[in-house]
Design a protein around this motif. Structure first.
Motif, PDB file in Angstrom:
ATOM      1  N   GLN A   8       0.821  -1.217   0.000  1.00 19.96           N
ATOM      2  CA  GLN A   8       0.000   0.000   0.000  1.00 19.96           C
ATOM      3  C   GLN A   8       0.855   1.268   0.000  1.00 19.96           C
ATOM      4  O   GLN A   8       0.328   2.362   0.140  1.00 19.96           O
ATOM      5  N   GLY A   9       2.165   1.114  -0.131  1.00 22.72           N
ATOM      6  CA  GLY A   9       3.049   2.274  -0.038  1.00 22.72           C
ATOM      7  C   GLY A   9       3.203   2.705   1.414  1.00 22.72           C
ATOM      8  O   GLY A   9       2.833   1.984   2.337  1.00 22.72           O
ATOM      9  N   LEU A  10       3.746   3.882   1.599  1.00 29.26           N
ATOM     10  CA  LEU A  10       3.927   4.451   2.928  1.00 29.26           C
ATOM     11  C   LEU A  10       3.139   5.747   3.018  1.00 29.26           C
ATOM     12  O   LEU A  10       2.783   6.339   1.992  1.00 29.26           O
ATOM     13  N   ILE A  11       2.895   6.208   4.214  1.00 34.01           N
ATOM     14  CA  ILE A  11       2.227   7.488   4.441  1.00 34.01           C
ATOM     15  C   ILE A  11       3.327   8.519   4.689  1.00 34.01           C
ATOM     16  O   ILE A  11       4.187   8.322   5.551  1.00 34.01           O
ATOM     17  N   TRP A  12       3.299   9.598   3.930  1.00 34.73           N
ATOM     18  CA  TRP A  12       4.325  10.639   4.003  1.00 34.73           C
ATOM     19  C   TRP A  12       3.698  11.882   4.622  1.00 34.73           C
ATOM     20  O   TRP A  12       2.798  12.488   4.058  1.00 34.73           O
ATOM     21  N   GLU A  13       4.182  12.254   5.809  1.00 38.18           N
ATOM     22  CA  GLU A  13       3.696  13.439   6.520  1.00 38.18           C
ATOM     23  C   GLU A  13       4.815  14.470   6.598  1.00 38.18           C
ATOM     24  O   GLU A  13       5.766  14.289   7.354  1.00 38.18           O
ATOM     25  N   PHE A  14       4.656  15.535   5.836  1.00 38.85           N
ATOM     26  CA  PHE A  14       5.652  16.599   5.837  1.00 38.85           C
ATOM     27  C   PHE A  14       5.676  17.330   7.174  1.00 38.85           C
ATOM     28  O   PHE A  14       6.722  17.752   7.650  1.00 38.85           O
ATOM     29  N   PHE A  15       4.510  17.444   7.804  1.00 36.09           N
ATOM     30  CA  PHE A  15       4.421  18.108   9.104  1.00 36.09           C
ATOM     31  C   PHE A  15       3.583  17.257  10.046  1.00 36.09           C
ATOM     32  O   PHE A  15       2.464  16.881   9.731  1.00 36.09           O
ATOM     33  N   THR A  21       4.006   3.385   8.077  1.00 36.12           N
ATOM     34  CA  THR A  21       2.917   2.493   7.723  1.00 36.12           C
ATOM     35  C   THR A  21       2.142   2.226   8.993  1.00 36.12           C
ATOM     36  O   THR A  21       2.696   2.324  10.087  1.00 36.12           O
ATOM     37  N   ARG A  22       0.857   1.917   8.828  1.00 35.52           N
ATOM     38  CA  ARG A  22       0.035   1.717  10.023  1.00 35.52           C
ATOM     39  C   ARG A  22      -0.868   0.508   9.886  1.00 35.52           C
ATOM     40  O   ARG A  22      -1.241   0.127   8.777  1.00 35.52           O
ATOM     41  N   LEU A  23      -1.175  -0.060  11.025  1.00 35.40           N
ATOM     42  CA  LEU A  23      -2.145  -1.133  11.136  1.00 35.40           C
ATOM     43  C   LEU A  23      -3.364  -0.528  11.830  1.00 35.40           C
ATOM     44  O   LEU A  23      -3.330  -0.273  13.034  1.00 35.40           O
ATOM     45  N   PRO A  24      -4.430  -0.255  11.073  1.00 37.32           N
ATOM     46  CA  PRO A  24      -5.601   0.389  11.683  1.00 37.32           C
ATOM     47  C   PRO A  24      -6.449  -0.611  12.473  1.00 37.32           C
ATOM     48  O   PRO A  24      -6.302  -1.825  12.336  1.00 37.32           O
ATOM     49  N   ASN A  25      -7.327  -0.054  13.274  1.00 39.69           N
ATOM     50  CA  ASN A  25      -8.346  -0.832  13.994  1.00 39.69           C
ATOM     51  C   ASN A  25      -7.773  -1.868  14.947  1.00 39.69           C
ATOM     52  O   ASN A  25      -8.318  -2.962  15.075  1.00 39.69           O
ATOM     53  N   VAL A  26      -6.662  -1.532  15.583  1.00 39.27           N
ATOM     54  CA  VAL A  26      -6.171  -2.361  16.674  1.00 39.27           C
ATOM     55  C   VAL A  26      -6.111  -1.474  17.915  1.00 39.27           C
ATOM     56  O   VAL A  26      -5.872  -0.282  17.822  1.00 39.27           O
ATOM     57  N   ASP A  27      -6.368  -2.082  19.044  1.00 43.02           N
ATOM     58  CA  ASP A  27      -6.410  -1.358  20.303  1.00 43.02           C
ATOM     59  C   ASP A  27      -5.381  -1.958  21.244  1.00 43.02           C
ATOM     60  O   ASP A  27      -5.454  -3.137  21.590  1.00 43.02           O
ATOM     61  N   PHE A  28      -4.434  -1.141  21.632  1.00 42.79           N
ATOM     62  CA  PHE A  28      -3.371  -1.540  22.546  1.00 42.79           C
ATOM     63  C   PHE A  28      -3.924  -2.173  23.829  1.00 42.79           C
ATOM     64  O   PHE A  28      -3.308  -3.053  24.407  1.00 42.79           O
ATOM     65  N   HIS A  29      -5.107  -1.762  24.255  1.00 43.75           N
ATOM     66  CA  HIS A  29      -5.700  -2.295  25.486  1.00 43.75           C
ATOM     67  C   HIS A  29      -6.225  -3.715  25.324  1.00 43.75           C
ATOM     68  O   HIS A  29      -6.485  -4.389  26.318  1.00 43.75           O
ATOM     69  N   ARG A  30      -6.401  -4.156  24.103  1.00 45.98           N
ATOM     70  CA  ARG A  30      -6.934  -5.509  23.850  1.00 45.98           C
ATOM     71  C   ARG A  30      -5.775  -6.483  23.653  1.00 45.98           C
ATOM     72  O   ARG A  30      -5.205  -6.579  22.577  1.00 45.98           O
ATOM     73  N   GLN A  31      -5.451  -7.193  24.702  1.00 47.72           N
ATOM     74  CA  GLN A  31      -4.288  -8.081  24.671  1.00 47.72           C
ATOM     75  C   GLN A  31      -4.422  -9.184  23.629  1.00 47.72           C
ATOM     76  O   GLN A  31      -3.410  -9.679  23.129  1.00 47.72           O
ATOM     77  N   ASN A  32      -5.632  -9.542  23.252  1.00 49.47           N
ATOM     78  CA  ASN A  32      -5.800 -10.567  22.223  1.00 49.47           C
ATOM     79  C   ASN A  32      -5.358 -10.064  20.840  1.00 49.47           C
ATOM     80  O   ASN A  32      -5.149 -10.856  19.930  1.00 49.47           O
ATOM     81  N   GLN A  33      -5.179  -8.755  20.675  1.00 49.08           N
ATOM     82  CA  GLN A  33      -4.696  -8.182  19.413  1.00 49.08           C
ATOM     83  C   GLN A  33      -3.176  -8.023  19.385  1.00 49.08           C
ATOM     84  O   GLN A  33      -2.608  -7.701  18.348  1.00 49.08           O
TER      85      GLN A  33
END
Length: 156
Positions: free
Chosen positions: A90-97, A112-124
């Protein structure tokens, strides 16, 4: 809802388990240092992991205090965009600022990001760990292939 102490403990457990996962990963188990992270040999350039309640990210961050050097590094990396994005479907996300939430510091980010995961959910966590390992290995590899060129560019 977690208390501050519980969040602190959860974060500590998360990173400890991630470290253990890295120790047994076939591509990482024999490496002296698991990750480059801040040891890029270029001031203000670091590779980072980030996790939140919404997503997980693998980031190349440009944080040089000198705005000119930060922008120069970003523009240099943009010229090598094809190489930097190699292996990322999917390429990378480029944020100039980007303004960092923790410090308010202005930085440039390529990630790059993995959406829809929650750090609080240990099963993820296993999904997050696999995402981190696969994507950081690729980002590290891509960056290291042009690191010396970037280093030379910033000296001039």
């Amino acid at each position: 809802m977690y208390s501050k102490d519980e969040i602190k403990k959860l974060r500590l457990t998360f990173w400890e388990l991630f470290g253990k996962r890295c120790e047994v990963h076939r591509e990482l188990q024999f490496r002296k240092r698991k990750w480059v992270l801040h040891r890029t040999k270029i001031k203000g350039v670091a590779l980072r992991f980030d996790v939140s309640r919404e997503d997980a990210k693998v980031i190349l961050e440009l944080s040089n205090r000198s705005e000119n050097l930060r922008f120069k590094a970003y523009e240099f990396l943009e010229r090598y965009k094809v190489l930097m994005e190699e292996g990322f479907e999917q390429g990378l996300i480029w944020e100039f600022f980007h303004e960092r939430e923790d410090s308010g510091k202005e930085v440039c980010r390529i990630f790059t990001r993995l959406p829809n995961v929650d750090f609080h959910r240990q099963n993820q966590w296993p999904d997050i760990f696999n995402f981190y390992i696969d994507n950081m290995l690729q980002l590290e590899h891509n960056f290291m292939s042009i690191r010396d060129l970037l280093q030379d560019e910033l000296k001039n």
